[in-house]
Motif scaffolding. Structure first.
Motif, PDB file in Angstrom:
ATOM      1  N   LEU A 189       0.795  -1.226   0.000  1.00  0.00           N
ATOM      2  CA  LEU A 189       0.000   0.000   0.000  1.00  0.00           C
ATOM      3  C   LEU A 189       0.831   1.281   0.000  1.00  0.00           C
ATOM      4  O   LEU A 189       0.298   2.363  -0.287  1.00  0.00           O
ATOM      5  N   ASP A 190       2.124   1.172   0.326  1.00  0.00           N
ATOM      6  CA  ASP A 190       2.933   2.397   0.388  1.00  0.00           C
ATOM      7  C   ASP A 190       3.708   2.665  -0.900  1.00  0.00           C
ATOM      8  O   ASP A 190       4.562   3.541  -0.932  1.00  0.00           O
ATOM      9  N   TRP A 191       3.406   1.932  -1.979  1.00  0.00           N
ATOM     10  CA  TRP A 191       4.125   2.129  -3.229  1.00  0.00           C
ATOM     11  C   TRP A 191       3.556   3.263  -4.077  1.00  0.00           C
ATOM     12  O   TRP A 191       4.293   3.973  -4.753  1.00  0.00           O
ATOM     13  N   ALA A 192       2.223   3.364  -4.111  1.00  0.00           N
ATOM     14  CA  ALA A 192       1.602   4.287  -5.066  1.00  0.00           C
ATOM     15  C   ALA A 192       0.228   4.726  -4.589  1.00  0.00           C
ATOM     16  O   ALA A 192      -0.368   4.138  -3.681  1.00  0.00           O
ATOM     17  N   LEU A 193      -0.291   5.776  -5.248  1.00  0.00           N
ATOM     18  CA  LEU A 193      -1.651   6.251  -5.015  1.00  0.00           C
ATOM     19  C   LEU A 193      -2.456   6.045  -6.287  1.00  0.00           C
ATOM     20  O   LEU A 193      -1.917   6.124  -7.402  1.00  0.00           O
ATOM     21  N   ASN A 194      -3.758   5.801  -6.145  1.00  0.00           N
ATOM     22  CA  ASN A 194      -4.602   5.661  -7.321  1.00  0.00           C
ATOM     23  C   ASN A 194      -4.975   7.039  -7.866  1.00  0.00           C
ATOM     24  O   ASN A 194      -4.502   8.073  -7.368  1.00  0.00           O
TER      25      ASN A 194
END
Length: 358
Positions: A205-210
């Motif tokens: 979950l800490d890799w990217a934002l949608n």
């Protein structure tokens, strides 16, 4: 699907090279150039950097088919001073431009102690560590920069502007493993998200934002949003630095104008920046190697934190993975094999041969 549950087939490094060369030659790449590209891609697979290995072939060939990557291009080198050169990639494979550029930098460094090459009008060149390894094989230290297509917001921004552009460098050693750093300024390389999407896996979950700016574990949603920089403003600043040295300085695209390697609509116009340094400029070569060996021993022999079994030197995990995969082969899932064999089918080259399955 968790990676541990994935079923793999295994392909030897030599088979992988034969396969990649066949597809490239079938798409108009000169055999000698195809050998360089194939070697660089397979080096990535063997080192466990599967995001930058032969699975890039379908996207590269799509760009060739669309006419936005020139399969027949031969990079052009110009010497500007005794220690400075520039390569015009001619919109060909980035591997060829970077290989020629580092070769030139190494030759200048052998004579003058240092060599610098700027590269313009290039394309994606895969795993930066292969360029570092080229310098190490010649006994040289190196710095390897590139810019890339927008994926990161600048610190405080919300839209893609900077690339996930790796910073890489290396130095040879004596008896111990060489120092090889190859890292992206993001929490994770974007190629890892494409890999997860290809394999039907989730991402942390800490890799990217949608697209709505929310954390996501869905790689497809992540690719619609933005990557997250490591260390907040520090990662963002490193991404800007890559653009300064690779894009602004070279005359290539910069400031968010590099084309995504998966976008076959127009040339990428990537820029690179390479430096080779003779390691015995300030001391005897053997003394330098001894000092590097001592540094290695101090790093891996450091007191371990709770729960840590082993401390690794930068690049060591990938080198160990390469030794392992030279024996076991390169793991591929069925969807990857099908995608690769489709490219072979298009040009009538031989399909990839699996050595064994799980």
């Amino acid at each position: 699907m968790a990676e541990a549950d994935t079923e793999y087939s295994y392909v030897t490094g030599s088979e992988a090279k034969i396969f990649v060369e066949g597809v490239l030659v079938g798409n108009g790449v000169l055999p000698a150039n195809a050998a360089i590209v194939a070697d660089c891609l397979v080096q990535a697979d063997l080192r466990g950097v599967d995001t930058h290995g032969m699975n890039r072939i379908p996207s590269y060939m799509a760009r060739v088919t669309q006419g936005v990557l020139d399969a027949k291009a031969i990079p052009e080198l110009k010497k500007l001073t005794p220690v400075v050169g520039q390569v015009d990639g001619k919109n060909g494979f980035g591997f060829l431009a970077a290989h020629q550029g580092m070769e030139c930098a190494i030759e200048m460094a052998k004579e003058f102690g240092i060599g610098m090459v700027s590269i313009k009008h290039s394309n994606h060149f895969g795993m930066s560590a292969w360029v570092v390894q080229q310098a190490i094989d010649a006994g040289m230290m190196s710095l390897v920069f590139t810019n890339s297509s927008p994926a990161l917001p600048v610190w405080g921004g919300q839209s893609k502007l900077m690339g996930v552009s790796p910073i890489a460098c290396g130095a040879p050693s004596g008896k111990e493993r060489p120092f090889i750093l190859d890292m992206a300024p993001s929490v994770a390389a974007r190629g890892k998200i494409y890999k997860a999407q290809r394999r039907g896996e989730k991402i942390p979950l800490d890799w990217a934002l949608n697209a709505d700016g929310k954390p996501t574990d869905d790689p497809s949603e992540a690719l619609k949003g933005v990557m997250l920089p490591m260390g907040g403003p520090k990662g963002s600043a490193l991404a800007v630095m890559m653009d300064v040295f690779s894009g602004v300085l070279s005359g290539s695209a910069f400031a968010g104008h590099v084309t995504n390697p998966y976008d076959p609509s127009k040339p990428a116009d990537v820029g690179h920046f390479l430096i080779a340094i003779k390691p015995d400029l300030f001391m005897d070569l053997e003394e330098f190697k001894e000092r590097m060996d001592y540094l290695y021993q101090r790093v891996v022999g450091s007191d371990k934190a709770a729960g840590v079994d082993r401390i690794y030197f930068p690049g060591e995990i990938e080198q160990l993975r390469q030794e392992e995969r030279m024996v076991t082969g390169i793991p591929l899932v069925e969807a990857e094999i099908k995608a690769l064999n489709l490219e072979a089918e298009k040009v009538g080259s031989r399909p990839i041969v699996v050595s064994r399955k799980d």
